[in-house]
Design an enzyme around this catalytic site. Structure first.
Site, PDB file in Angstrom:
ATOM      1  N   LYS A 125       0.805  -1.204   0.034  1.00 22.98           N
ATOM      2  CA  LYS A 125      -0.083  -0.147  -0.088  1.00 22.98           C
ATOM      3  C   LYS A 125       0.754   1.286  -0.046  1.00 22.98           C
ATOM      4  O   LYS A 125       2.079   1.212   0.593  1.00 22.98           O
ATOM      5  CB  LYS A 125      -0.695   0.149   1.420  1.00 22.98           C
ATOM      6  CG  LYS A 125      -2.058   0.870   1.260  1.00 22.98           C
ATOM      7  CD  LYS A 125      -3.190   0.329   0.515  1.00 22.98           C
ATOM      8  CE  LYS A 125      -4.467   1.266   0.388  1.00 22.98           C
ATOM      9  NZ  LYS A 125      -5.593   0.323  -0.260  1.00 22.98           N
ATOM     10  N   ASP A 165      -6.963   4.443  -4.546  1.00 24.99           N
ATOM     11  CA  ASP A 165      -7.599   4.178  -3.160  1.00 24.99           C
ATOM     12  C   ASP A 165      -8.222   5.859  -2.790  1.00 24.99           C
ATOM     13  O   ASP A 165      -8.497   6.266  -3.868  1.00 24.99           O
ATOM     14  CB  ASP A 165      -6.602   3.795  -1.875  1.00 24.99           C
ATOM     15  CG  ASP A 165      -7.276   3.367  -0.992  1.00 24.99           C
ATOM     16  OD1 ASP A 165      -7.482   2.232  -0.676  1.00 24.99           O
ATOM     17  OD2 ASP A 165      -7.317   3.968   0.266  1.00 24.99           O
TER      18      ASP A 165
HETATM   19  P1  NDP Z   1     -12.839   8.013  -2.853  1.00 31.83           P
HETATM   20  O1  NDP Z   1     -11.892   8.778  -2.550  1.00 31.83           O
HETATM   21  O2  NDP Z   1     -13.382   7.672  -3.912  1.00 31.83           O
HETATM   22  O3  NDP Z   1     -14.175   7.949  -1.867  1.00 31.83           O
HETATM   23  C1  NDP Z   1     -14.222   8.184  -0.282  1.00 31.83           C
HETATM   24  C2  NDP Z   1     -15.337   8.577   0.163  1.00 31.83           C
HETATM   25  O4  NDP Z   1     -15.246   8.262   1.531  1.00 31.83           O
HETATM   26  C3  NDP Z   1     -15.824   9.841  -0.070  1.00 31.83           C
HETATM   27  O5  NDP Z   1     -17.013   9.970  -0.260  1.00 31.83           O
HETATM   28  C4  NDP Z   1     -15.041  10.587   1.114  1.00 31.83           C
HETATM   29  O6  NDP Z   1     -15.767  11.961   1.551  1.00 31.83           O
HETATM   30  C5  NDP Z   1     -15.411   9.761   2.170  1.00 31.83           C
HETATM   31  N1  NDP Z   1     -14.405   9.863   3.280  1.00 31.83           N
HETATM   32  C6  NDP Z   1     -12.776   9.577   3.031  1.00 31.83           C
HETATM   33  N2  NDP Z   1     -12.208   9.759   4.028  1.00 31.83           N
HETATM   34  C7  NDP Z   1     -13.126  10.161   5.187  1.00 31.83           C
HETATM   35  C8  NDP Z   1     -13.048  10.718   6.139  1.00 31.83           C
HETATM   36  N3  NDP Z   1     -11.783  10.648   6.892  1.00 31.83           N
HETATM   37  N4  NDP Z   1     -13.950  11.114   7.035  1.00 31.83           N
HETATM   38  C9  NDP Z   1     -15.428  10.829   6.363  1.00 31.83           C
HETATM   39  N5  NDP Z   1     -15.654  10.759   5.176  1.00 31.83           N
HETATM   40  C10 NDP Z   1     -14.470  10.021   4.444  1.00 31.83           C
HETATM   41  O7  NDP Z   1     -12.688   6.327  -2.359  1.00 31.83           O
HETATM   42  P2  NDP Z   1     -12.857   4.756  -2.395  1.00 31.83           P
HETATM   43  O8  NDP Z   1     -14.368   4.914  -2.836  1.00 31.83           O
HETATM   44  O9  NDP Z   1     -12.040   4.231  -3.532  1.00 31.83           O
HETATM   45  O10 NDP Z   1     -12.386   4.232  -0.998  1.00 31.83           O
HETATM   46  C11 NDP Z   1     -13.348   4.131  -0.061  1.00 31.83           C
HETATM   47  C12 NDP Z   1     -13.075   2.927   0.895  1.00 31.83           C
HETATM   48  O11 NDP Z   1     -12.907   1.769   0.229  1.00 31.83           O
HETATM   49  C13 NDP Z   1     -11.696   3.190   1.525  1.00 31.83           C
HETATM   50  O12 NDP Z   1     -11.635   2.326   2.788  1.00 31.83           O
HETATM   51  C14 NDP Z   1     -10.765   2.506   0.592  1.00 31.83           C
HETATM   52  O13 NDP Z   1      -9.454   1.953   1.228  1.00 31.83           O
HETATM   53  C15 NDP Z   1     -11.478   1.221   0.230  1.00 31.83           C
HETATM   54  N6  NDP Z   1     -11.342   0.344  -0.713  1.00 31.83           N
HETATM   55  C16 NDP Z   1     -11.370   1.033  -2.158  1.00 31.83           C
HETATM   56  C17 NDP Z   1     -10.943   0.052  -3.344  1.00 31.83           C
HETATM   57  C18 NDP Z   1     -11.202   0.706  -4.540  1.00 31.83           C
HETATM   58  O14 NDP Z   1     -11.074   0.203  -5.624  1.00 31.83           O
HETATM   59  N7  NDP Z   1     -11.083   1.873  -4.758  1.00 31.83           N
HETATM   60  C19 NDP Z   1     -10.916  -1.398  -3.051  1.00 31.83           C
HETATM   61  C20 NDP Z   1     -11.153  -1.558  -1.725  1.00 31.83           C
HETATM   62  C21 NDP Z   1     -11.355  -0.841  -0.553  1.00 31.83           C
HETATM   63  P3  NDP Z   1     -14.856  13.302   0.967  1.00 31.83           P
HETATM   64  O15 NDP Z   1     -14.795  13.487  -0.473  1.00 31.83           O
HETATM   65  O16 NDP Z   1     -15.512  14.152   1.720  1.00 31.83           O
HETATM   66  O17 NDP Z   1     -13.654  13.214   1.391  1.00 31.83           O
HETATM   67  O1  2IT Z   2      -7.803  -1.605  -0.911  1.00 28.24           O
HETATM   68  C1  2IT Z   2      -7.908  -1.982  -2.030  1.00 28.24           C
HETATM   69  O2  2IT Z   2      -8.002  -3.282  -2.182  1.00 28.24           O
HETATM   70  C2  2IT Z   2      -7.603  -0.934  -3.029  1.00 28.24           C
HETATM   71  N1  2IT Z   2      -7.838   0.091  -2.919  1.00 28.24           N
HETATM   72  C3  2IT Z   2      -7.618  -1.483  -4.447  1.00 28.24           C
HETATM   73  C4  2IT Z   2      -6.223  -2.115  -4.749  1.00 28.24           C
HETATM   74  C5  2IT Z   2      -5.821  -2.567  -6.087  1.00 28.24           C
HETATM   75  O3  2IT Z   2      -4.628  -2.907  -6.436  1.00 28.24           O
HETATM   76  O4  2IT Z   2      -6.602  -2.661  -6.994  1.00 28.24           O
END
Ligand code: NDP
Ligand code: 2IT
Length: 443
Positions: A125, A165
């Protein structure tokens, strides 16, 4: 004192202040106790000592110039945690809250998640405390180019393959890829989540959210129930949340909430995802703007989405966003399933409460594995210089999620805790990595 407790204490003592990392290690190690005790060779070979120490931590300065001409400096990280079963693989988080402990927790979780996918990917990561919010495209590009100018020395298609992420989406991946190629010269699959014109995979954008709903559907099916007709509460309004809402809605559920870091919306008629996509994917705006499209919906900055009555809760924002008090609300409101789209969104006391009250709980490392699994499918397509159709990738994603559910429920049963999917996911994820590490000697 057991080997497991000894290692948990040691991790806390050796990594002071890294509270999210401690939390993730404790959660995994405590559930591994029966497996560890049944295999004394693990202790003899220092397996847990090695598993909890990253193979490599890279920390670097990221200088860039903002639009006013001011020099700005951020911290850059890449934690290459474990490559026993494949090249390091995991996202890059860009958020002001990022620190070493957060990147280590995410890298550690990634080891087991990636193992559960059944694909050959190790755990890693990275990230930075850079905040893309409110920055111009040029500023984001300047940051990404500077970040990659250091990172490119350590990554590669067969070595370490970063992805998106929080805060890292298609725009950032594009800038990072452009700079990598310029520095290294190779047109290779060194990042995933790439644009479709330069090696990206169809369905990668949708994969984490879709996968989360596929595994939730599979759980409900296994319990003689159906996602159709369910009321769903989703937190977040980013990549994972948006595509979880899309798939849940397609399967006949009604999603009534979404949120961002400022507040949350409740739409009793079901979320209008086209409006959310326009606000978030096009305008990069705030979720509050939903009221401009649907004045009859409600917006609040008090409480959280978990105060709403729902059958299924999908936390899709960030770590430790679902606290014990929220777990109590979910239970009191008759919620049946909590499935984690985010990484470690539920605090340990919330998870205990959810499980103790008979709800089904799918931990992030299983439930959100569809994203990284599809990243591995992107790597495969890059290696064979082909691109598959959306339907092909989506069908593989679904099969992977169904298999993950089968694996984690079988492991939970085998160790006498049927339906403890936390234990099932940790054990099933751990075993493949542990076997690979044992076979490869003390490295
Ligand atoms: P994005 O940046 O696309 O979206 C994040 C969302 O969560 C936004 O709505 C954001 O609001 C909110 N958010 C982020 N940080 C905070 C915080 N500290 N407090 C409150 N709200 C918060 O990220 P993703 O959708 O990609 O990721 C979301 C989660 O999923 C994370 O935990 C990530 O690690 C996990 N994840 C992502 C994957 C991927 O493929 N993208 C795969 C597996 C897991 P705001 O815009 O206001 O900050
Ligand atoms: O938390 C996660 O699994 C991710 N942000 C996606 C990682 C990836 O390599 O697609």
């Amino acid at each position: 004192m057991s080997y497991v407790s000894e290692i948990i204490d040691e991790v806390i003592a050796k990594n002071p202040g890294e509270k999210e990392f401690h939390q993730a290690v404790r959660e995994v190690l405590e559930t591994l106790e029966p497996v560890i005790e049944a295999n004394p060779a693990y202790q003899k070979n220092g397996l847990l000592e090695r598993l909890t120490e990253p193979e490599r931590v890279i920390m670097f300065r990221v200088p860039w110039v903002d639009d006013s001409g001011k020099v700005r400096v951020n911290k850059g990280y890449r934690v290459q945690f474990n490559n026993a079963i494949g090249p390091y693989k995991g996202g890059i988080r860009l958020h002001p809250s990022v620190n070493l402990g957060i990147i280590k927790f995410l890298g550690f979780e990634q080891i087991f998640k990636n193992s559960l996918t059944g694909l050959p990917i190790g755990g890693g990561k990275g990230g930075s405390d850079f905040d893309p919010k409110g920055k111009s495209d040029r500023e984001v590009m300047a940051f990404c180019q500077s970040f990659m100018t250091e990172l490119f020395k350590y990554i590669g298609a067969d070595r370490d393959v970063p992805a998106g992420d929080i805060g890292t989406g298609a725009r950032e991946i594009g800038y990072l890829y452009g700079q990598y190629k310029r520095l290294n010269g190779n047109y290779e699959g060194v990042l995933t989540g790439k644009g479709l014109t330069y090696g990206g995979s169809l369905a990668r954008k949708e994969a984490t959210g879709y996968g989360l709903v596929y595994i939730t559907e599979e759980l409900l099916k296994d319990k003689g129930d159906d996602i159709k007709g369910k009321t769903v509460a989703v937190s977040g309004a980013g990549n994972v949340a948006i595509y979880a809402v899309e798939k849940a809605t397609q399967l006949g559920a009604k999603v009534v909430t979404m949120s961002d870091s400022t507040g949350w919306i409740y739409d009793k008629n079901g979320i209008d995802l086209a409006a959310v996509k326009e606000i978030k994917e096009v305008k990069r705006g705030r979720i509050k703007e939903y009221l401009n499209y649907h004045p009859e919906a409600q917006y609040s900055e008090e409480e959280r989405v978990w105060s709403v009555k729902c059958d299924v809760a999908l936390p899709c924002a960030t770590q430790n966003e679902l606290l014990l008090e929220h777990a109590k609300m979910l239970v009191a409101n008759g919620c049946k399933v909590v499935a984690e789209g985010a990484n470690m969104p539920s605090t340990p006391d919330a998870v205990d409460y959810i499980k103790a009250n008979g709800l089904y709980f799918l931990p992030g490392k299983a439930a959100n594995a569809g994203g990284v699994a599809t990243s591995a499918l992107e790597m495969t397509q890059n290696s064979e210089r082909l691109s598959w159709t959306f339907e092909e990738v989506d069908a593989k994603l679904k099969e992977i999620m169904v298999n993950i559910y089968a694996k984690i429920s079988a492991a939970a049963k085998e160790f006498g805790h049927p339906d403890d999917f936390v234990m099932g996911a940790n054990i099933a994820g751990f075993k493949k990595v542990a076997d690979a590490m044992m076979a490869q000697g003390i490295v």
